[in-house]
Design an enzyme around this catalytic site. Sequence first.
Site, PDB file in Angstrom:
ATOM      1  N   SER A  38       1.206  -7.445  -2.761  1.00  0.00           N
ATOM      2  CA  SER A  38       2.456  -8.153  -2.993  1.00  0.00           C
ATOM      3  C   SER A  38       2.306  -9.111  -4.177  1.00  0.00           C
ATOM      4  O   SER A  38       1.894  -8.700  -5.253  1.00  0.00           O
ATOM      5  CB  SER A  38       2.884  -8.871  -1.706  1.00  0.00           C
ATOM      6  OG  SER A  38       4.247  -9.175  -1.728  1.00  0.00           O
ATOM      7  N   ASP A 150       5.750  -2.989   0.713  1.00  0.00           N
ATOM      8  CA  ASP A 150       4.835  -4.124   0.705  1.00  0.00           C
ATOM      9  C   ASP A 150       3.528  -3.828   1.441  1.00  0.00           C
ATOM     10  O   ASP A 150       3.524  -3.471   2.615  1.00  0.00           O
ATOM     11  CB  ASP A 150       5.540  -5.304   1.388  1.00  0.00           C
ATOM     12  CG  ASP A 150       4.880  -6.636   1.106  1.00  0.00           C
ATOM     13  OD1 ASP A 150       3.689  -6.651   0.792  1.00  0.00           O
ATOM     14  OD2 ASP A 150       5.575  -7.660   1.198  1.00  0.00           O
TER      15      ASP A 150
END
Length: 253
Positions: A38, A150
């Site tokens: 991320s 993610d």
Amino acid sequence: MKTGLVLSGGGARGISHIGAIKALVEQGVKFDIISGTSAGAFIGALLAYGYTPDEILEIFLKTKFSRSIRYGFSPSGLLSIEHADKILLKYIPENTFESLKTPLVVTTTDIQAGEEVCFSRGELAKPVLASCCLPGLFKPVRFQERDLIDGAIFNNLPVAAIEKEVDYLIGIHCNPIALQKSSSYIHNIAYRSFRLAMRGKARASLDRCDLLIEAPELYRFNPFDFRKTQQLFDIGYAYTKELISSHDLKIDA
């Protein structure tokens, strides 16, 4: 001794990574390999390419991230993150892992297969953007016949991706959980529950770091506080300087 740096996700809170890295660099620490997910993947890519912490901070200060996110109309999400590749390509025009000065591993999640997927070769931008793709907010990124989101979903501190290649692991985690009063608002309850779940999944990774950096003050910020870039950087820097000083840490890098 080979030193590895692991950077967590956390949205805007990840900007504190930059300050923490600056404090480590001032201590003479050099990173032989970087692992990130991320926000940690995005910052890790810039660091691995050769940008200094101060240069990365400047990039964040002058970049309007909201302008790089386009609204989409898909049942898989409300926004498209792929337009943000222009930011990464501006600063890493070669767009390959091979162009990086320091090896980097980017962790993502395959939403269809339900598994963690790591990238360290080939095209750079798509895996980094996919790693930043928060489910429910962003549409998955299609890459190498996978629908990626993610990487923090399975592990918000991807230690396993590099731990066998290093002698010393430095983890920077920007998602502290503070004691707080209960809330009657459903969105507050849902958000805190999500953070608690992610914290629980990351516990094993947190414990495997030789040095764990996690500024408690970061709990006050949300993942979209990009307007507080300088403040987040300063928190990461000050906390890491104090941690090194108070514990008289000797990092033989």
